[in-house]
Design an enzyme around this catalytic site. Sequence first.
Site, PDB file in Angstrom:
ATOM      1  CG  ASP A   1      -1.954   1.165   1.132  1.00  0.00           C
ATOM      2  OD1 ASP A   1      -2.220   1.656   0.015  1.00  0.00           O
ATOM      3  OD2 ASP A   1      -2.432   1.604   2.198  1.00  0.00           O
TER       4      ASP A   1
ATOM      5  CD  GLU B   1      -3.043  -0.668  -2.918  1.00  0.00           C
ATOM      6  OE1 GLU B   1      -3.787   0.314  -2.988  1.00  0.00           O
ATOM      7  OE2 GLU B   1      -3.266  -1.639  -2.175  1.00  0.00           O
TER       8      GLU B   1
ATOM      9  CE1 TYR C   1      -4.440  -4.551  -5.025  1.00  0.00           C
ATOM     10  CE2 TYR C   1      -3.691  -2.770  -6.454  1.00  0.00           C
ATOM     11  CZ  TYR C   1      -4.455  -3.212  -5.391  1.00  0.00           C
ATOM     12  OH  TYR C   1      -5.248  -2.325  -4.691  1.00  0.00           O
TER      13      TYR C   1
ATOM     14  CG  ASP D   1      -4.740  -7.721  -2.651  1.00  0.00           C
ATOM     15  OD1 ASP D   1      -5.723  -8.479  -2.553  1.00  0.00           O
ATOM     16  OD2 ASP D   1      -4.792  -6.496  -2.419  1.00  0.00           O
TER      17      ASP D   1
ATOM     18  CG  ASN E   1      -8.638  -6.893  -4.071  1.00  0.00           C
ATOM     19  OD1 ASN E   1      -8.928  -6.566  -2.922  1.00  0.00           O
ATOM     20  ND2 ASN E   1      -7.859  -6.155  -4.844  1.00  0.00           N
TER      21      ASN E   1
ATOM     22  CG  ASP F   1      -3.074 -10.609   0.796  1.00  0.00           C
ATOM     23  OD1 ASP F   1      -2.578  -9.827  -0.029  1.00  0.00           O
ATOM     24  OD2 ASP F   1      -3.874 -10.255   1.682  1.00  0.00           O
TER      25      ASP F   1
ATOM     26  CG  ASP G   1      -3.705  -2.246   3.964  1.00  0.00           C
ATOM     27  OD1 ASP G   1      -4.902  -2.208   3.630  1.00  0.00           O
ATOM     28  OD2 ASP G   1      -2.790  -2.166   3.142  1.00  0.00           O
ATOM     29  CG  HIS G   2      -2.993  -6.340   2.150  1.00  0.00           C
ATOM     30  ND1 HIS G   2      -3.656  -7.396   1.548  1.00  0.00           N
ATOM     31  CD2 HIS G   2      -3.566  -5.207   1.655  1.00  0.00           C
ATOM     32  CE1 HIS G   2      -4.579  -6.923   0.739  1.00  0.00           C
ATOM     33  NE2 HIS G   2      -4.544  -5.612   0.792  1.00  0.00           N
TER      34      HIS G   2
END
Length: 276
Positions: A10, A45, A129, A168, A170, A241, A266-267
């Site tokens: 991110d 990201e 991603y 990721d 999603n 992920d 977040d991740h």
Amino acid sequence: MLRLISWNIDSINAALTSTSARALLSQEVLKKLATYDADIIAIQETKLPAEGPSDKHLELLASYFPGYKVEWVSSVPPAKKGYAGTMILYKEGFSAQKIIPQLGAPDTMDNEGRLIALETDSFYFVNVYTPNSGDGLKRLKERQQWDILYADYLSSLDSKKPVIACGDFNVAHKEIDLANPASNHFSAGFTDEEREGFTKLLAKGFTDSFRHVHGDVKSVYSWWGQRIKTSKINNSGWRIDYFLVSDRIKDKILKSEMIDSGPRQDHTPILLEIDL
């Protein structure tokens, strides 16, 4: 043995150069990742400009990960500036050829820097991603097309040599992959359409390495929303992920797990160890 790490960072610029409280947490994660001495590190990201990492970024990356080559792909026009983007760091001396795949994806998805891969002598390594379906699921239709094209792409690689695909994605595949499934059936990342896309990807000959190792263990996630300050404390997370591997190498998996990122929301990074 190969040791591989994947992390949605991110914004690599923020993680490397900012002094915000969140950036300091990101820097602690980078220090931790450096201790793993991984063969390959996939980052999603990155949010870098079209021209990629600056000399300063590369210098700072080298301070954490000395002796690694860096490959990247960024968002370019007509896609949004400083959007998405992926990167791979791999050890010098590791013989690999960079690939920047084009799927023929809808909208500007092929221009957003969402896919980068390496071809080695014995396997393909793919960092993705996956596009988010967005608020109000405004990009769900395009996302469904992406999922089909991406699955076909991995399958085409798999016909030549084994594939390790990470990133990721999603999507939380099953109800056990998020803390609150009942209230999220119409949320981006847990729609029936996205989950079906992931099921179809696996059906093409791929294994979710985490489930292969851990079975139906619950309450293990890779992402906690930043908007709710207590999401990580309460473990109200999602597992979005993944490390996927070609079915024919699944029995070579030694370890597949999350790397604890401490209080950073977040991740969290994920780890795969495989005996190839």
